[in-house]
Design a protein around this motif. Sequence first.
Motif, PDB file in Angstrom:
ATOM      1  N   GLU A  43     -11.180 -20.576  -5.352  1.00  5.51           N
ATOM      2  CA  GLU A  43      -9.987 -19.843  -5.203  1.00  5.51           C
ATOM      3  C   GLU A  43      -9.151 -20.606  -4.136  1.00  5.51           C
ATOM      4  N   MET A  44      -9.662 -21.455  -3.462  1.00 10.05           N
ATOM      5  CA  MET A  44      -9.179 -22.248  -2.243  1.00 10.05           C
ATOM      6  C   MET A  44      -8.387 -23.281  -2.942  1.00 10.05           C
ATOM      7  N   LEU A  45      -9.193 -23.957  -4.086  1.00 11.51           N
ATOM      8  CA  LEU A  45      -8.729 -25.094  -4.582  1.00 11.51           C
ATOM      9  C   LEU A  45      -7.584 -24.848  -5.432  1.00 11.51           C
ATOM     10  N   ALA A  46      -7.401 -23.524  -5.856  1.00 13.17           N
ATOM     11  CA  ALA A  46      -6.547 -23.204  -6.805  1.00 13.17           C
ATOM     12  C   ALA A  46      -5.004 -22.708  -6.155  1.00 13.17           C
ATOM     13  N   GLY A  47      -5.218 -22.436  -4.669  1.00 14.46           N
ATOM     14  CA  GLY A  47      -4.226 -22.233  -3.951  1.00 14.46           C
ATOM     15  C   GLY A  47      -3.136 -23.227  -3.546  1.00 14.46           C
ATOM     16  N   GLY A  48      -2.283 -22.839  -2.543  1.00 20.49           N
ATOM     17  CA  GLY A  48      -1.200 -23.646  -1.807  1.00 20.49           C
ATOM     18  C   GLY A  48      -1.731 -24.879  -0.837  1.00 20.49           C
ATOM     19  N   TYR A  49      -3.153 -24.647  -0.462  1.00 19.14           N
ATOM     20  CA  TYR A  49      -3.789 -25.896   0.313  1.00 19.14           C
ATOM     21  C   TYR A  49      -4.490 -26.713  -0.355  1.00 19.14           C
ATOM     22  N   ARG A  50      -4.470 -26.591  -1.853  1.00 15.17           N
ATOM     23  CA  ARG A  50      -5.130 -27.485  -2.624  1.00 15.17           C
ATOM     24  C   ARG A  50      -5.232 -28.976  -2.221  1.00 15.17           C
ATOM     25  N   LYS A  51      -4.042 -29.578  -1.822  1.00 12.81           N
ATOM     26  CA  LYS A  51      -4.035 -31.043  -1.511  1.00 12.81           C
ATOM     27  C   LYS A  51      -4.855 -31.064  -0.284  1.00 12.81           C
ATOM     28  N   LYS A  52      -4.705 -30.447   0.766  1.00 12.18           N
ATOM     29  CA  LYS A  52      -5.404 -30.531   2.021  1.00 12.18           C
ATOM     30  C   LYS A  52      -7.002 -30.473   1.692  1.00 12.18           C
ATOM     31  N   TYR A  53      -7.660 -29.512   0.854  1.00 10.63           N
ATOM     32  CA  TYR A  53      -8.875 -29.481   0.534  1.00 10.63           C
ATOM     33  C   TYR A  53      -9.451 -30.612  -0.384  1.00 10.63           C
ATOM     34  N   LEU A  54      -8.628 -31.102  -0.958  1.00 12.63           N
ATOM     35  CA  LEU A  54      -9.321 -32.260  -1.673  1.00 12.63           C
ATOM     36  C   LEU A  54      -9.166 -33.493  -1.007  1.00 12.63           C
ATOM     37  N   ARG A  55      -8.293 -33.725  -0.113  1.00 10.04           N
ATOM     38  CA  ARG A  55      -8.206 -34.850   0.948  1.00 10.04           C
ATOM     39  C   ARG A  55      -9.580 -34.552   1.607  1.00 10.04           C
ATOM     40  N   ALA A  56      -9.762 -33.565   2.074  1.00 14.09           N
ATOM     41  CA  ALA A  56     -11.150 -33.384   3.244  1.00 14.09           C
ATOM     42  C   ALA A  56     -12.173 -33.604   2.585  1.00 14.09           C
ATOM     43  N   THR A  57     -12.446 -32.910   1.116  1.00  7.86           N
ATOM     44  CA  THR A  57     -13.638 -33.345   0.326  1.00  7.86           C
ATOM     45  C   THR A  57     -13.807 -34.601   0.058  1.00  7.86           C
ATOM     46  N   SER A  58     -12.737 -35.564  -0.390  1.00 19.39           N
ATOM     47  CA  SER A  58     -12.820 -36.777  -0.527  1.00 19.39           C
ATOM     48  C   SER A  58     -13.282 -37.634   0.750  1.00 19.39           C
ATOM     49  N   ARG A  59     -12.663 -37.046   2.027  1.00 19.98           N
ATOM     50  CA  ARG A  59     -13.162 -38.041   3.114  1.00 19.98           C
ATOM     51  C   ARG A  59     -14.420 -37.476   3.603  1.00 19.98           C
ATOM     52  N   LEU A  60     -14.946 -36.233   3.542  1.00 27.26           N
ATOM     53  CA  LEU A  60     -16.170 -35.941   3.695  1.00 27.26           C
ATOM     54  C   LEU A  60     -17.342 -36.560   2.972  1.00 27.26           C
ATOM     55  N   LEU A  61     -16.984 -36.801   1.556  1.00 28.77           N
ATOM     56  CA  LEU A  61     -18.034 -37.574   0.604  1.00 28.77           C
ATOM     57  C   LEU A  61     -18.017 -39.021   1.189  1.00 28.77           C
ATOM     58  N   ALA A  62     -16.938 -39.527   1.447  1.00 31.50           N
ATOM     59  CA  ALA A  62     -17.024 -40.948   1.866  1.00 31.50           C
ATOM     60  C   ALA A  62     -17.829 -41.051   3.417  1.00 31.50           C
ATOM     61  N   LEU A  63     -17.619 -40.109   4.202  1.00 30.03           N
ATOM     62  CA  LEU A  63     -18.458 -40.346   5.464  1.00 30.03           C
ATOM     63  C   LEU A  63     -20.024 -39.938   5.259  1.00 30.03           C
ATOM     64  N   SER A  64     -19.994 -39.081   4.258  1.00 29.86           N
ATOM     65  CA  SER A  64     -21.615 -38.716   3.661  1.00 29.86           C
ATOM     66  C   SER A  64     -22.530 -40.042   3.355  1.00 29.86           C
ATOM     67  N   ARG A  65     -21.402 -40.785   2.613  1.00 21.07           N
ATOM     68  CA  ARG A  65     -22.121 -42.018   1.698  1.00 21.07           C
ATOM     69  C   ARG A  65     -22.335 -42.966   2.855  1.00 21.07           C
ATOM     70  N   PHE A  66     -21.545 -43.045   3.953  1.00 22.30           N
ATOM     71  CA  PHE A  66     -21.541 -43.869   4.919  1.00 22.30           C
ATOM     72  C   PHE A  66     -22.800 -43.610   5.911  1.00 22.30           C
ATOM     73  N   ALA A  67     -22.982 -42.374   5.776  1.00 22.81           N
ATOM     74  CA  ALA A  67     -24.377 -41.967   6.463  1.00 22.81           C
ATOM     75  C   ALA A  67     -25.669 -42.183   5.768  1.00 22.81           C
ATOM     76  N   GLU A  68     -25.611 -42.281   4.410  1.00 19.71           N
ATOM     77  CA  GLU A  68     -26.554 -42.326   3.457  1.00 19.71           C
ATOM     78  C   GLU A  68     -26.997 -43.982   3.680  1.00 19.71           C
ATOM     79  N   SER A  69     -25.837 -44.924   3.719  1.00 22.11           N
ATOM     80  CA  SER A  69     -26.053 -46.328   3.742  1.00 22.11           C
ATOM     81  C   SER A  69     -26.535 -46.753   4.963  1.00 22.11           C
ATOM     82  N   ALA A  70     -26.368 -45.815   6.239  1.00 19.88           N
ATOM     83  CA  ALA A  70     -26.477 -46.411   7.537  1.00 19.88           C
ATOM     84  C   ALA A  70     -28.198 -45.833   7.677  1.00 19.88           C
ATOM     85  N   VAL A  71     -28.863 -45.039   6.840  1.00 19.00           N
ATOM     86  CA  VAL A  71     -30.237 -44.651   7.382  1.00 19.00           C
ATOM     87  C   VAL A  71     -31.177 -45.591   6.727  1.00 19.00           C
TER      88      VAL A  71
END
Length: 337
Positions: free
Chosen positions: A309-337
């Motif tokens: 519902e959030m992704l279908a709303g007016g803040y879609r771009k914000k949420y997609l950007r945040a998801t992309s960035r969090l995924l990148a940071l989570s992969r950074f965490a995986e490679s650092a372990v």
Amino acid sequence: MTARLCDRNPTVAPEALIGEMVPPSTFDSVSFDSYIPDPAEPSQAEAVAKARDFVARAGKVRGGKRGLFSRKSTGQGIGLYLDGGFGVGKTHLLASIYHSLPEPKAFATFVEVTHVVGALGFVNAVERLSEHTVLCIDEFELDDPGDTMLVSRLLTELTAKGVSIAATSNTLPGQLGEGRFAAQDFLREIRKLSSVFETIRVDGPDYRHRDLPPAPEPRTDAELKELADATQGATLDGFDELCEHLSTLHPSKYKDLVDGVSLVCIRDVHPAQDQSVALRIVVLADRLYDANIPVTVSGNKLDEIFTEEMLAGGYRKKYLRATSRLLALSRFAESAV
């Protein structure tokens, strides 16, 4: 005992807010020379040339001119708007503009600008920025009419005082027909300043044709605690407690909230309950991404924080950007372990 973000209550002096308006550390060393235009996309080389020209003209504006019988005066600031898709180097060019112009100068995302104005007050913000050579605004957004009007008014005041403005668009993947934030939208919303801005298109591969990589599997609570305990500078917080703590802090303090943290561990992640919680997570994700701080979680996957519902709303771009960035940071965490 592992530290918690929830135990941090940073205080930020007004002077520090302006002083912290600089490019993310990722762009500390970029320049026009280090931007390599794609030969298949001639608009990229043209954008570099236009950005260099903007720097030359903006420097002259702030330098002012002296009339025959008058004191030195400052002309109206100029504007440059870089319009294009994600991943074509707009932020690289914007940071290069920042690095090429003399102090005082400022660089911030659109959201950060609104937070600074909110924290300082409009008149105080104008006063503190009015002597700047340039204000660089990354990821200009139009999803909040109130914020758009606020920033448009701010830019009107600043350009009248000789501050030049460089801005980029915030373009992220979306459904066909959803509409894209393009130059005409920008100029319409800042119509009082439309004559000041030169709009430059920067073409490249459309980010909408690139799929986000799958999110890493969450850890167990026990694994998360073990990792946090074993990592110097790590923090460990429950998702709900962290969201509650964020609600008590002005977003301008989120940068200091994560200052010096080496790894952020979040327990029991689940979909955000409402828009206010989700938007705070967006700002936190931006600050973590700017600081290159890895993120790892238990509970739900990081691409499940924002509901359909959030992704279908007016803040879609914000949420997609945040998801992309969090995924990148989570992969950074995986490679650092």
